[in-house]
Structure formats: C-alpha cells, structure tokens
Design a protein around this motif. Structure first.
Motif, PDB file in Angstrom:
ATOM      1  N   ILE A 102      10.344   3.669   7.738  1.00  0.00           N
ATOM      2  CA  ILE A 102      10.274   2.687   8.818  1.00  0.00           C
ATOM      3  C   ILE A 102       9.526   1.434   8.366  1.00  0.00           C
ATOM      4  CG2 ILE A 102       9.301   2.245  11.115  1.00  0.00           C
ATOM      5  CD1 ILE A 102      11.819   4.000  11.115  1.00  0.00           C
ATOM      6  N   ASP A 103       8.415   1.652   7.668  1.00  0.00           N
ATOM      7  CA  ASP A 103       7.615   0.519   7.194  1.00  0.00           C
ATOM      8  C   ASP A 103       8.459  -0.430   6.353  1.00  0.00           C
ATOM      9  OD1 ASP A 103       4.544   1.607   7.625  1.00  0.00           O
ATOM     10  OD2 ASP A 103       5.917   3.206   7.096  1.00  0.00           O
ATOM     11  N   LEU A 104       9.120   0.124   5.349  1.00  0.00           N
ATOM     12  CA  LEU A 104       9.914  -0.688   4.419  1.00  0.00           C
ATOM     13  C   LEU A 104      11.128  -1.305   5.097  1.00  0.00           C
ATOM     14  CD1 LEU A 104       9.782   1.749   1.374  1.00  0.00           C
ATOM     15  CD2 LEU A 104       8.398  -0.309   1.721  1.00  0.00           C
ATOM     16  N   GLY A 105      11.630  -0.631   6.115  1.00  0.00           N
ATOM     17  CA  GLY A 105      12.803  -1.137   6.800  1.00  0.00           C
ATOM     18  C   GLY A 105      12.522  -2.253   7.778  1.00  0.00           C
ATOM     19  N   PHE A 106      11.288  -2.273   8.330  1.00  0.00           N
ATOM     20  CA  PHE A 106      11.039  -3.197   9.435  1.00  0.00           C
ATOM     21  C   PHE A 106       9.699  -3.924   9.410  1.00  0.00           C
ATOM     22  CE2 PHE A 106      13.933   0.107  10.966  1.00  0.00           C
ATOM     23  CZ  PHE A 106      14.977  -0.665  11.444  1.00  0.00           C
ATOM     24  N   TYR A 107       8.697  -3.423   8.702  1.00  0.00           N
ATOM     25  CA  TYR A 107       7.354  -3.951   8.916  1.00  0.00           C
ATOM     26  C   TYR A 107       6.678  -4.524   7.669  1.00  0.00           C
ATOM     27  CZ  TYR A 107       7.816  -1.608  13.396  1.00  0.00           C
ATOM     28  OH  TYR A 107       8.266  -1.214  14.617  1.00  0.00           O
ATOM     29  N   THR A 108       6.684  -3.798   6.568  1.00  0.00           N
ATOM     30  CA  THR A 108       5.886  -4.193   5.404  1.00  0.00           C
ATOM     31  C   THR A 108       6.672  -3.977   4.120  1.00  0.00           C
ATOM     32  OG1 THR A 108       4.916  -1.971   5.468  1.00  0.00           O
ATOM     33  CG2 THR A 108       3.613  -3.756   6.426  1.00  0.00           C
ATOM     34  N   ASN A 109       6.339  -4.752   3.090  1.00  0.00           N
ATOM     35  CA  ASN A 109       6.974  -4.531   1.790  1.00  0.00           C
ATOM     36  C   ASN A 109       6.260  -3.387   1.070  1.00  0.00           C
ATOM     37  OD1 ASN A 109       4.628  -5.572   0.551  1.00  0.00           O
ATOM     38  ND2 ASN A 109       5.492  -7.640   0.379  1.00  0.00           N
ATOM     39  N   ALA A 110       6.700  -3.102  -0.138  1.00  0.00           N
ATOM     40  CA  ALA A 110       6.175  -1.940  -0.855  1.00  0.00           C
ATOM     41  C   ALA A 110       4.672  -2.047  -1.090  1.00  0.00           C
ATOM     42  CB  ALA A 110       6.915  -1.781  -2.178  1.00  0.00           C
ATOM     43  N   GLU A 111       4.219  -3.210  -1.508  1.00  0.00           N
ATOM     44  CA  GLU A 111       2.792  -3.391  -1.798  1.00  0.00           C
ATOM     45  C   GLU A 111       1.941  -3.289  -0.529  1.00  0.00           C
ATOM     46  OE1 GLU A 111       5.026  -4.655  -5.218  1.00  0.00           O
ATOM     47  OE2 GLU A 111       5.229  -5.211  -3.110  1.00  0.00           O
ATOM     48  N   GLN A 112       2.414  -3.892   0.545  1.00  0.00           N
ATOM     49  CA  GLN A 112       1.677  -3.816   1.808  1.00  0.00           C
ATOM     50  C   GLN A 112       1.648  -2.380   2.341  1.00  0.00           C
ATOM     51  OE1 GLN A 112       4.179  -6.643   3.777  1.00  0.00           O
ATOM     52  NE2 GLN A 112       2.694  -8.326   3.604  1.00  0.00           N
ATOM     53  N   THR A 113       2.761  -1.680   2.180  1.00  0.00           N
ATOM     54  CA  THR A 113       2.821  -0.288   2.632  1.00  0.00           C
ATOM     55  C   THR A 113       1.861   0.579   1.832  1.00  0.00           C
ATOM     56  OG1 THR A 113       5.149  -0.633   3.213  1.00  0.00           O
ATOM     57  CG2 THR A 113       4.367   1.634   3.154  1.00  0.00           C
ATOM     58  N   ALA A 114       1.792   0.354   0.526  1.00  0.00           N
ATOM     59  CA  ALA A 114       0.836   1.093  -0.303  1.00  0.00           C
ATOM     60  C   ALA A 114      -0.596   0.795   0.137  1.00  0.00           C
ATOM     61  CB  ALA A 114       1.027   0.742  -1.770  1.00  0.00           C
ATOM     62  N   GLY A 115      -0.859  -0.430   0.560  1.00  0.00           N
ATOM     63  CA  GLY A 115      -2.173  -0.759   1.096  1.00  0.00           C
ATOM     64  C   GLY A 115      -2.485   0.031   2.351  1.00  0.00           C
ATOM     65  N   ASN A 116      -1.492   0.238   3.182  1.00  0.00           N
ATOM     66  CA  ASN A 116      -1.682   1.041   4.387  1.00  0.00           C
ATOM     67  C   ASN A 116      -1.924   2.506   4.055  1.00  0.00           C
ATOM     68  OD1 ASN A 116      -1.547  -1.006   6.297  1.00  0.00           O
ATOM     69  ND2 ASN A 116       0.671  -0.866   6.513  1.00  0.00           N
ATOM     70  N   VAL A 117      -1.317   2.982   2.968  1.00  0.00           N
ATOM     71  CA  VAL A 117      -1.595   4.357   2.529  1.00  0.00           C
ATOM     72  C   VAL A 117      -3.076   4.506   2.202  1.00  0.00           C
ATOM     73  CG1 VAL A 117      -1.116   6.119   0.788  1.00  0.00           C
ATOM     74  CG2 VAL A 117       0.755   4.678   1.638  1.00  0.00           C
ATOM     75  N   ARG A 118      -3.621   3.541   1.472  1.00  0.00           N
ATOM     76  CA  ARG A 118      -5.045   3.594   1.122  1.00  0.00           C
ATOM     77  C   ARG A 118      -5.923   3.572   2.377  1.00  0.00           C
ATOM     78  NH1 ARG A 118      -6.614   2.774  -4.101  1.00  0.00           N
ATOM     79  NH2 ARG A 118      -4.909   2.472  -5.596  1.00  0.00           N
TER      80      ARG A 118
END
Length: 225
Positions: A102-118
């Motif tokens: 969902i993140d990659l499809g609509f909200y954040t790119n890969a780097e931003q999504t990895a930041g959310n994982v942290r």
C-alpha cells in the motif's frame, strides 16, 4: 504463553467469508508448537466489501483467536503511529509483519517506506523492549505487470528492507527477514491478483512458520492442514 500479533494490510485482515493466513498459521502451530500460544491485537474483524469497512465477523472458520492489527488499505505509513500502543496494550512476544504494498502504491517511495520501517521498529521496542519481529518483504501483485516504475519500487524497497532488518537486528529484540514463499504466483495464489486465495493463505502462513522454525526453533516445518 507465546503471544503473536499479525500486523498487515488487506492480505492480513482478509475479507468476509475467508479463512485468512492468520487462521492457517494458528492451525499449523496448534500441531507444531509445544507450548501454549495465542494471537493478539486490538482488532478482530474482517473487511466487509459490501460496506467497504472492517465490520465483518464472517470468518470461514471463526473458531480461532482472531485478534490482529491489520487493515484494508493500511501500510507502514498507517501502522507506525499505532504500533506502540498496540504493543503496550496487547503485550505480544512476536510481531508477524506483512506491509509495504500500500505504501509503495499510494503513499511513499522505497526510501521513505524504509524510513517508516525504522520508525515502526523504534516505536515497537519503546513499548516492548524484548519484542521479536518477523518481517515479510512485499509480495509482488498484478500491478507489477502493468506499472514498471511500481515494480522497480517494490524491488528497491525489498532490498532496503533486507538491509534495514540486518542493521536493526539485536539479540534482545531480534528482527527476522521472512523469505517470501518461492512458489507464490499472483496469477494462481490470489483471487484478484493481490489478495490470497486458499493456496495463497497457506503459502504466506508457511513462509512465516518456516522462518520462525529455522531461525528461532519455534514450531516446526509447515504442513498443509
């Protein structure tokens, strides 16, 4: 008692009339795990397509611990602000996390999504310093066939996720990267190109089960019940 919390998007919450992979994993652990265990989380429902809301209790088999932290259309972006309170209130020993599509499809790119994982990991540990986390990479869906940039973002995020898990892993609160099921095919293991059918449910549950068994000696080899 071992307490496991499934955390995920639409593939984890499931839809009215389904078993869900959560049920398949519970069924497996009933046979393979030698001690008491349960599934925990602040939510219990399925997604109801007719209402477009998480209001259904119509599980194909409702006789299992249905608790979870999953939502239709929710990703790392949505779960990071919720995970601290969920860990504090539900006291899981293990988080079983499947997020990112969902993140990659609509909200954040890969780097931003990895930041959310942290950020997610930090919030979970702040609430439960010894919590373990088994994290599955994004399982590719039908959109990768039609959207090359999306496919590239999925590949990039999965690379970053592997690095993030390795970086943040620590003995007191281990992180485990769950190898996605090798044979999973969105043409045959989903009913719409994204959401798992019966075989897909078993393959996702099996991936979590095998990873926890091999890394943490929890449970045993996955067998289709």
């Amino acid at each position: 008692m071992l307490r496991l919390m499934p955390v995920g998007d639409s593939t984890t919450i499931g839809s009215a009339g389904e078993h869900t992979w959560r049920y398949r994993l519970w069924q497996h652990l009933c046979t393979a795990y030698g001690g008491p265990f349960t599934l925990v989380g602040p939510r219990e429902t399925l997604h109801d397509p007719s209402a477009d809301a998480p209001t259904s209790y119509a599980y194909a088999d409702p006789d299992f611990p249905r608790a979870h932290l999953a939502g239709w259309g929710e990703g790392w972006h949505h779960m990071t602000p919720l995970i601290g309170e969920a860990v504090r209130s539900c006291r899981p020993d293990v988080l079983l996390v499947s997020l990112g599509l969902i993140d990659l499809g609509f909200y954040t790119n890969a780097e931003q999504t990895a930041g959310n994982v942290r950020a997610f990991v930090a919030e979970a540990r702040a609430a439960g310093p010894r919590v373990r986390m088994a994290v599955m990479p994004v399982v590719r869906n039908i959109r990768v066939e039609a959207d090359e940039s999306f496919a590239e973002q999925v590949t990039r995020f999965n690379e970053l996720l592997a690095k993030t898990v390795a970086d943040l892993d620590e003995p007191g609160s281990p992180l485990l990267l769950v190898p996605p099921p090798e044979s999973y095919d969105f043409h045959t293991d989903t009913y719409d190109g994204t959401h798992p059918n019966e075989t897909g449910e078993h393959k996702i549950a099996g991936a979590f089960a095998e990873a926890m068994w091999r890394a943490w000696d929890l449970g045993g080899p996955y067998g289709v019940a």
